[in-house]
Design a protein around this motif. Structure first.
Motif, short mmCIF file in Angstrom:
data_model
loop_
_atom_site.label_atom_id
_atom_site.label_comp_id
_atom_site.label_asym_id
_atom_site.label_seq_id
_atom_site.Cartn_x
_atom_site.Cartn_y
_atom_site.Cartn_z
N ALA A 65 0.60 -0.55 -0.18
CA ALA A 65 -0.34 -0.07 0.16
C ALA A 65 1.34 1.32 0.53
O ALA A 65 0.66 2.75 -0.41
N ALA A 66 2.08 1.47 0.58
CA ALA A 66 3.15 2.00 0.91
C ALA A 66 3.35 2.41 -0.58
O ALA A 66 3.78 3.94 -1.22
N ALA A 67 3.76 1.31 -1.71
CA ALA A 67 3.94 1.51 -3.09
C ALA A 67 3.07 1.95 -3.90
O ALA A 67 3.39 3.11 -4.39
N LYS A 68 2.57 2.14 -3.32
CA LYS A 68 0.58 2.48 -4.16
C LYS A 68 0.58 4.02 -3.82
O LYS A 68 0.88 4.87 -5.22
N ALA A 69 0.32 4.06 -2.66
CA ALA A 69 0.93 4.82 -2.65
C ALA A 69 2.12 5.82 -3.19
O ALA A 69 1.66 7.73 -3.33
N CYS A 70 3.25 5.64 -2.90
CA CYS A 70 4.02 6.52 -4.55
C CYS A 70 4.15 6.82 -5.49
O CYS A 70 4.24 7.34 -6.25
N ALA A 71 3.26 5.90 -6.15
CA ALA A 71 3.32 5.77 -7.83
C ALA A 71 1.93 6.72 -8.09
O ALA A 71 2.28 7.57 -8.71
N ILE A 72 1.02 6.90 -6.60
CA ILE A 72 0.09 8.00 -7.05
C ILE A 72 0.59 8.98 -6.84
O ILE A 72 -0.23 10.27 -7.49
N SER A 73 1.27 9.43 -5.81
CA SER A 73 2.17 10.35 -5.36
C SER A 73 3.31 11.24 -7.53
O SER A 73 3.41 12.12 -7.54
N LEU A 74 3.94 10.09 -7.53
CA LEU A 74 4.41 10.25 -9.18
C LEU A 74 3.67 10.41 -10.20
O LEU A 74 4.28 11.49 -11.02
N LEU A 75 2.62 10.24 -10.02
CA LEU A 75 1.67 10.39 -11.05
C LEU A 75 1.19 12.26 -11.01
O LEU A 75 0.09 12.99 -11.66
N LEU A 139 15.06 4.90 5.11
CA LEU A 139 14.65 6.61 4.63
C LEU A 139 14.65 7.49 5.10
O LEU A 139 14.07 7.40 6.61
N PRO A 140 14.27 8.62 4.47
CA PRO A 140 13.90 9.97 5.34
C PRO A 140 12.39 9.71 5.92
O PRO A 140 11.48 9.14 5.78
N PHE A 141 12.55 10.73 7.15
CA PHE A 141 11.78 10.71 7.92
C PHE A 141 10.87 8.43 8.22
O PHE A 141 9.95 8.76 8.67
N GLY A 142 12.05 8.03 7.98
CA GLY A 142 11.34 7.20 8.72
C GLY A 142 10.56 6.07 7.42
O GLY A 142 9.68 5.11 8.23
N VAL A 143 10.07 6.57 6.60
CA VAL A 143 9.07 6.10 5.43
C VAL A 143 9.21 5.10 4.85
O VAL A 143 10.92 4.31 4.83
N ALA A 144 8.37 4.17 4.85
CA ALA A 144 8.31 2.57 4.35
C ALA A 144 8.97 2.54 2.92
O ALA A 144 10.26 2.22 2.56
N VAL A 145 8.52 3.45 2.20
CA VAL A 145 8.90 3.26 0.81
C VAL A 145 8.99 4.74 -0.25
O VAL A 145 8.53 5.18 0.26
N GLU A 146 10.15 4.83 -1.02
CA GLU A 146 9.96 6.00 -1.94
C GLU A 146 10.34 5.61 -2.81
O GLU A 146 11.68 4.24 -3.32
N ILE A 147 10.55 6.14 -4.05
CA ILE A 147 10.05 6.02 -5.47
C ILE A 147 10.69 6.90 -6.73
O ILE A 147 9.78 7.84 -6.36
#
Length: 154
Positions: A65-75, A139-147
Motif C-alpha cells: 500500500a505504501a508503494a501504491k501511494a508513492c505511485a499516486i504521488s508520482l502521477l 529512508l527520510p523521515f522513517g518512511v517505508a518506501v520511496e520511488i
C-alpha cells in the motif's frame, strides 16, 4: 473534461493529490528530451507519512500500500509537469524503488509490485515499465518506501 487517464483513475476511486513541493534544494521534476524525470516520492496517504521498516515492524501488505501511494504521488507530479493534462503521458519508462527494510528482508519486489500493479491497472500498457526494487537501511523521515520515476511525454 477529464482525459482518458483521469477517467480511469476516477473509476478506480483514486483522486490525485496536489503535487508535493520539494523538501530541500531540488526540483520535483525535470523534463529533458521528451522524458520527465520525477524526484523520489515518499510513501504518504491522506497527508500522513507511511512509516515503518519491512521485516521489522511492517507487514508486506502495508508495504504494498505504501508503494501504491508513492505511485499516486508520482502521477500527481507528472500531471503538474504537464500543466494539468495527464494525457500528455505516453508511458512509464522506469521506476527506481527504495524499500526501508532489514538486512534479512528479501521481498522488496513484492512490496514494489504495489506501485507497478497500480500503474498498469490505471494506465494500461502505458503503465508497463522497467524497474529496480532495492533495500535501504533507512529512508527520510522513517518512511517505508520511496520511488522515483522516468516518464515519456507526448
Amino acid at each position: 473534461m477529464p482525459g482518458t487517464f483521469e477517467t480511469r483513475l476516477a473509476e478506480l476511486g483514486v483522486t490525485l493529490p496536489d503535487a508535493a513541493a520539494p523538501a530541500a534544494n531540488y526540483v520535483p521534476f525535470v523534463e529533458a528530451g521528451g522524458l520527465l524525470y520525477v524526484s523520489g516520492q515518499i510513501s504518504m496517504a491522506d497527508g500522513q507519512m507511511i512509516k515503518g521498516k519491512l521485516g521489522a515492524d511492517m507487514e508486506v501488505e502495508v508495504g504494498v500500500a505504501a508503494a501504491k501511494a508513492c505511485a499516486i504521488s508520482l502521477l500527481a507530479q507528472v500531471k503538474a509537469a504537464c500543466g494539468g493534462d495527464l494525457d500528455r503521458l505516453e508511458r512509464v519508462v522506469k521506476l527506481t524503488a527504495f524499500v526501508n527494510s532489514t538486512a534479512e528482508f528479501g521481498d522488496q519486489p513484492k512490496v514494489v509490485n504495489g506501485a507497478s500493479d497500480f500503474l498498469v491497472e490505471a494506465l494500461g500498457d502505458a503503465g508497463r515499465h522497467a524497474r529496480s526494487a532495492v533495500s535501504a537501511a533507512s529512508l527520510p523521515f522513517g518512511v517505508a518506501v520511496e520511488i522515483e520515476g522516468i516518464f515519456k511525454l507526448k
